[in-house]
Design a protein around this motif. Structure first.
Motif, PDB file in Angstrom:
ATOM      1  N   ALA A 436      49.402 -10.087  56.289  1.00 34.16           N
ATOM      2  CA  ALA A 436      48.914 -10.298  57.651  1.00 34.16           C
ATOM      3  C   ALA A 436      49.034  -8.977  58.402  1.00 34.16           C
ATOM      4  N   PHE A 437      48.035  -8.669  59.251  1.00 36.23           N
ATOM      5  CA  PHE A 437      47.934  -7.349  59.859  1.00 36.23           C
ATOM      6  C   PHE A 437      48.130  -7.413  61.368  1.00 36.23           C
ATOM      7  N   GLY A 438      48.749  -6.327  61.885  1.00 40.10           N
ATOM      8  CA  GLY A 438      48.928  -6.153  63.317  1.00 40.10           C
ATOM      9  C   GLY A 438      48.625  -4.714  63.696  1.00 40.10           C
ATOM     10  N   LEU A 439      48.960  -4.352  64.954  1.00 46.02           N
ATOM     11  CA  LEU A 439      48.589  -3.023  65.448  1.00 46.02           C
ATOM     12  C   LEU A 439      49.703  -2.445  66.319  1.00 46.02           C
ATOM     13  N   LEU A 440      49.979  -1.133  66.093  1.00 38.43           N
ATOM     14  CA  LEU A 440      50.911  -0.362  66.906  1.00 38.43           C
ATOM     15  C   LEU A 440      50.150   0.765  67.579  1.00 38.43           C
ATOM     16  N   ASP A 441      50.547   1.115  68.801  1.00 38.54           N
ATOM     17  CA  ASP A 441      49.868   2.199  69.490  1.00 38.54           C
ATOM     18  C   ASP A 441      50.382   3.556  68.990  1.00 38.54           C
ATOM     19  N   PRO A 442      49.812   4.684  69.434  1.00 33.62           N
ATOM     20  CA  PRO A 442      50.230   6.001  68.924  1.00 33.62           C
ATOM     21  C   PRO A 442      51.694   6.342  69.186  1.00 33.62           C
ATOM     22  N   PHE A 443      52.361   5.615  70.089  1.00 31.77           N
ATOM     23  CA  PHE A 443      53.766   5.855  70.375  1.00 31.77           C
ATOM     24  C   PHE A 443      54.683   4.895  69.606  1.00 31.77           C
ATOM     25  N   GLY A 444      54.085   4.023  68.818  1.00 33.30           N
ATOM     26  CA  GLY A 444      54.860   3.082  68.031  1.00 33.30           C
ATOM     27  C   GLY A 444      55.105   1.753  68.697  1.00 33.30           C
ATOM     28  N   ASN A 445      54.552   1.552  69.894  1.00 32.15           N
ATOM     29  CA  ASN A 445      54.719   0.266  70.575  1.00 32.15           C
ATOM     30  C   ASN A 445      53.840  -0.801  69.924  1.00 32.15           C
ATOM     31  N   GLU A 446      54.407  -1.975  69.730  1.00 34.27           N
ATOM     32  CA  GLU A 446      53.654  -3.042  69.077  1.00 34.27           C
ATOM     33  C   GLU A 446      52.671  -3.666  70.060  1.00 34.27           C
ATOM     34  N   LEU A 447      51.395  -3.584  69.726  1.00 32.89           N
ATOM     35  CA  LEU A 447      50.344  -4.182  70.543  1.00 32.89           C
ATOM     36  C   LEU A 447      50.026  -5.592  70.070  1.00 32.89           C
ATOM     37  N   ILE A 448      49.946  -5.743  68.753  1.00 32.27           N
ATOM     38  CA  ILE A 448      49.566  -7.038  68.175  1.00 32.27           C
ATOM     39  C   ILE A 448      50.481  -7.301  66.983  1.00 32.27           C
ATOM     40  N   GLN A 449      51.118  -8.433  66.945  1.00 34.09           N
ATOM     41  CA  GLN A 449      51.982  -8.786  65.828  1.00 34.09           C
ATOM     42  C   GLN A 449      51.153  -9.034  64.566  1.00 34.09           C
ATOM     43  N   PRO A 450      51.721  -8.800  63.386  1.00 32.64           N
ATOM     44  CA  PRO A 450      50.985  -9.022  62.138  1.00 32.64           C
ATOM     45  C   PRO A 450      50.769 -10.513  61.880  1.00 32.64           C
ATOM     46  N   LYS A 451      49.570 -10.986  62.189  1.00 28.42           N
ATOM     47  CA  LYS A 451      49.268 -12.399  61.963  1.00 28.42           C
ATOM     48  C   LYS A 451      47.802 -12.622  61.598  1.00 28.42           C
ATOM     49  N   PHE A 452      47.047 -11.546  61.466  1.00 32.08           N
ATOM     50  CA  PHE A 452      45.622 -11.690  61.202  1.00 32.08           C
ATOM     51  C   PHE A 452      45.289 -11.267  59.766  1.00 32.08           C
ATOM     52  N   ASP A 453      44.271 -11.909  59.206  1.00 38.49           N
ATOM     53  CA  ASP A 453      43.826 -11.588  57.850  1.00 38.49           C
ATOM     54  C   ASP A 453      43.046 -10.275  57.809  1.00 38.49           C
TER      55      ASP A 453
END
Length: 525
Positions: A436-453
């Motif tokens: 499951a995939f998520g997204l972190l910004d360029p500073f390492g802050n979590e934008l989206i938790q890993p829950k998507f295919d």
């Protein structure tokens, strides 16, 4: 709260005549960049091929679409084979055909095979071949051949029982024993007299007299004629002999060596001498166009594409390509760093090292990685199973089987760990946990938790996500701009619009029970 007016599928009233049950139809909602609903498209199947190319394949009928997705030209086919700008190759009941992306029909849909390359289109029917040149808008019949193919330098290589021919060249009837394409500029022709070079116009720029020819890179060649060795650069009208010698020259990948009276004397580059050095014992590649040169006086130096990067020194076993004026080097089986003069800047005390990046290098001891600065001071203890170089102040590190981001400013690990972290475009990071995939910004802050295919950035504040078979769009706060509802989402950059595809299912038409009177009437009683 976002007002999803597009989601009002229940607001769309579609009526069917006749006995249609559970009918499915592909439909689209068209949004602008602010996610305002502009229009709806019903019963279509749309593909975005390029900035200005949109195709409908509804009902197995290919049509070019305008910017507002209205069909304006039929492509006469039922399926798309390829889009190689500017050519659209299609397949129909009677074969293949090709259209220019502006809608001009080049070859009707009746050929066995279509090849496209830049401004040329090659069409085959049986063993007959035709070529269309977009430069002069002319179609020529090339003849009957066993096979033919377009080349990257704008020629056609055709084969018959008599040999190979170049029907677009100035000598179309001249046979060759073989012809091979090299790059976008040249072909190598083989004749009974030897090998030669042919340019884009189909003219020899080097007559076929060469016994051996090897392509190096760019437009450079290594050649042997008789006992004369040559380094050649191909040019538009003629070749430039950059170096010639009757001494033996060997070629092994990027490594070109010249031997004088049986002794290693010169290291060559593509256009001549890189190093002329007496007393060389051997030369070993240690990276692309980088070599360790071992001398008979027990000295070793690092040779780069433009000469010495590290001058020959003693007490060194290996020197690797470096950065920031420091070069990884080995002594007594351990690695440290030396400068261009060959002096040790950081003593050899590590099992393994990586090059410096942003004034920091990764070093390894006892199977674990840490980080040092360019004075050799340890910035982070040896605790990581794997590390990446610092980019924009952040390294991806692995500790206890989990991945973290490590910040250069304080060397503190990110609190959240993941099964995997990958660096994406514009220095964003893709996080992953159990597929499951998520997204972190360029500073390492979590934008989206890993829950998507599936997850993909489509520009600033636009993140395409998929969960199961449903697509949606998030912003970088994790809020939905379009909900997880759609079968697919297309970004039409040419018209600055977004197409969200959904599947409309018509409700079944209810069957009303017959009355007794209707039954008797139907049965004739």
């Amino acid at each position: 709260m976002k007002n999803y007016q597009a989601l009002g599928i229940g607001m769309i009233s579609i009526f069917f005549l006749g006995s249609i049950n559970n009918a499915l139809a592909q439909s689209y909602e068209v949004y602008d960049q602010e996610f305002r609903l502009k229009s709806r498209i019903e019963y279509d199947q749309i593909s975005i091929l390029g900035e200005s190319v949109r195709i409908s394949s509804a009902n197995q009928e290919l049509k070019l679409l305008s910017k507002d997705y209205k069909p304006f030209i039929s492509l006469d086919g039922s399926s798309l084979i390829a889009y190689n700008q500017p050519w659209i190759v299609v397949k129909g009941q009677n074969g293949q055909g090709v259209f220019h992306e502006y809608g001009e029909k080049i070859f009707p849909v009746e050929y066995d095979e279509i090849q496209t390359l830049y401004s040329l289109v090659l069409a085959k029917k049986g063993n007959d071949y035709w070529v269309y040149n977009n430069s002069d808008k002319q179609t020529r019949f090339l003849g009957n051949w066993e096979e033919a193919k377009l080349t990257t330098n704008g020629q056609v290589i055709a084969k018959s029982a008599e040999g190979f021919f170049l029907p677009l060249s100035i000598t179309p009837k001249k046979p060759h024993l073989d012809v091979k394409q090299i790059n976008e500029n040249f072909l190598v022709s083989k004749q009974t007299t030897g090998l030669g070079l042919i340019n884009r116009e189909g003219k020899y720029i080097l007559d076929p007299i060469i016994d051996q020819m090897e392509y190096l890179d760019d437009n450079y060649f290594f050649a042997l004629e008789g006992n004369q060795y040559m380094l050649i650069r191909g040019r538009e009208e003629k070749v430039d002999i950059k170096y010639t010698s009757y001494h033996k020259i060997t070629l092994d990948g990027d490594l070109i060596l010249e031997f004088v009276h049986g002794k290693l004397r010169r290291v060559m580059k593509y256009d001549g001498i890189l190093l002329d050095q007496v007393g060389m014992e051997k030369v070993v590649p240690v990276g692309q166009k980088h070599f360790n040169v071992f001398l008979r006086d027990k000295k070793l130096g690092l040779l780069g594409p433009n000469g010495w990067q590290v001058n020959p020194v003693t007490d060194v076993e290996k020197i690797l390509p470096g950065s920031e004026n420091l070069f990884p080097a080995m002594n007594a089986g351990k690695y440290g760093f030396i400068n261009k003069s060959g002096n040790w800047s950081i003593s050899a005390s590590f099992e393994e090292v990586r090059g410096f990046s942003e004034e920091i290098a990764a070093v390894k001891n006892d199977g674990l990685w840490g980080f040092i600065d360019n004075s050799g001071q340890l910035l982070s203890p040896f605790q990581f199973e794997s590390v990446s170089d610092f980019e924009k102040g952040i390294s991806i590190v692995k500790k206890n089987g989990r991945y973290h981001l490590l910040n250069k400013s304080d060397f503190l690990l990110s609190e959240t760990s993941f099964g995997r972290i990958s660096r994406g475009d514009e220095n964003y990071f893709i996080s992953e946990n159990e597929s499951a995939f998520g997204l972190l910004d360029p500073f390492g802050n979590e934008l989206i938790q890993p829950k998507f295919d599936e997850l993909r950035r489509e520009g600033k504040d636009r993140i395409l996500v998929r969960l199961g078979d449903k697509y949606g769009i998030l912003d970088e706060k994790g809020d939905f701009l379009l909900p997880l509802f759609y079968k697919s989402i297309l970004f039409d950059h040419g018209s600055s619009q977004i197409l969200a595809e959904y599947q409309y299912q018509a409700p079944p038409i209810p069957v009303l029970p017959e009355s007794n009177k209707e039954k008797r009437k139907r049965l004739g009683s």
